[in-house]
Write an enzyme that holds these catalytic residues in place. Structure first.
Site, PDB file in Angstrom:
ATOM      1  N   GLU A   3      27.533  11.768 -32.348  1.00 49.34           N
ATOM      2  CA  GLU A   3      27.613  11.202 -31.005  1.00 49.34           C
ATOM      3  C   GLU A   3      28.030   9.729 -31.118  1.00 49.34           C
ATOM      4  OE1 GLU A   3      24.689  12.601 -28.245  1.00 49.34           O
ATOM      5  OE2 GLU A   3      24.262  14.387 -29.444  1.00 49.34           O
ATOM      6  N   ARG A 285      27.949  24.720 -25.033  1.00 45.26           N
ATOM      7  CA  ARG A 285      26.946  24.010 -25.826  1.00 45.26           C
ATOM      8  C   ARG A 285      25.572  24.331 -25.244  1.00 45.26           C
ATOM      9  NH1 ARG A 285      28.989  19.539 -28.466  1.00 45.26           N
ATOM     10  NH2 ARG A 285      27.076  19.620 -29.685  1.00 45.26           N
TER      11      ARG A 285
END
Ligand code: ZN
Length: 295
Positions: A3, A285
């Site tokens: 991320e 996801r």
């Protein structure tokens, strides 16, 4: 997938360890041969991140723009001076690994032969960096790189970020806020963990349409991601739990078992209310949330 905090740490690593140096650039795997040839010997002027993309600015209006995607990683190695130059310490996560090597502590740099499919190898005065498996790796002009950056949403880790485009996107969209947070054109750098954890911490139902959130809640969601992602940059780990919710466990030891409220905790009791944490796919996801705390 790394991320945004990991990519910002990578940018810092490049700036600390390579900026100002002329780099030997190659593509041992061959898939970036032309780009590497165009960069070889150029001075790295700066390293920047925006969301999950890394921008390496070379002299002569050349930018190496990359995205690690699901499988990409940078690895680093070098002399003791190289390691000491890094302000983030020994990188330890996918996307910022550091390889051991046999270079003597004070000896000259010895660069090992590339292992595996190395798309790009950068070699500086004291160390090297290898990029494997990126989803994107392109050579661009500064104008092209700026245009690519402009297509991304604001980055909560950018101190100069204007959250207005993010707030406006939420205010006009019927899409679930859980999907909007993962859309890099809406907000850049948030992945599955920051999404799940920031929504939990603000008590927002991930299925709620963006436009159903009032302005104050949307602003809080932005601020929450700023705070969580800054902690991620500092620790090199995503730790979102407040001390009160992990009694006796200090921040440095929170990861992985005490680091998150809902991410990866399917069926386990919510740390605040005891309700089993729910999980369901959203746009490919897995989304995690507490059905009681997030309404
Ligand atoms: Zn709960």
């Amino acid at each position: 997938m790394p991320e945004g905090h990991s990519v910002h740490r990578l940018a810092r690593q490049f700036a600390d360890c390579f900026a100002g140096q002329a780099l030997a650039v190659s593509s041992p795997q061959g898939r970036f041969a032309a780009g590497a040839a165009a960069l070889d010997g150029a001075v790295l002027e700066d390293a920047r991140a925006h969301g999950k993309q890394l921008f390496l600015d070379f002299a002569g209006d050349r930018v190496l723009r990359s995205h690690l995607g699901l499988y990409g990683a940078w690895s680093f190695g070098g002399t003791e001076r190289f390691r000491g130059a890094s302000s983030i310490g020994a990188p330890r996560r996918i996307g910022e690994r550091e390889d051991d090597d046999d270079t003597p502590a004070d000896g000259p740099l010895s660069v090992p032969p590339p292992v595996g499919a190395v798309r790009v190898r950068l070699v500086g005065e004291e160390g090297w960096a290898d990029l494997r498996g990126p989803s994107l790796c392109v050579l661009e002009t500064r104008a092209e790189a700026d245009a690519a950056r402009a297509r991304l949403g604001p980055d909560p880790l950018d101190p100069a970020a204007d959250p207005e485009p993010f707030l406006a996107a939420l205010a006009r969209s019927r899409r679930p806020v859980g999907a909007l947070l993962m859309d890099q054109a809406v907000v850049a750098g948030i992945g599955n963990i920051f999404r799940a954890e920031s929504l939990f911490r603000r008590g927002v139902d991930p299925a709620a349409p963006g436009r159903s959130l009032d302005r104050a809640t949307a602003e809080e969601l932005w601020a929450e991601n700023v705070a969580l992602m800054r902690t991620g940059v500092r620790l090199g780990r995503i730790v979102t739990t407040d001390p009160v919710d992990r009694p006796g466990i200090p921040e440095e030891r929170a990861w992985p078992d005490h680091a998150h409220y809902v991410y990866g905790r399917t069926g386990l009791p919510c740390r605040r209310c005891g309700t089993p944490v729910a999980a369901a796919p959203l746009e490919a996801r897995t989304l995690y949330w507490c059905p009681t705390c997030q309404r």
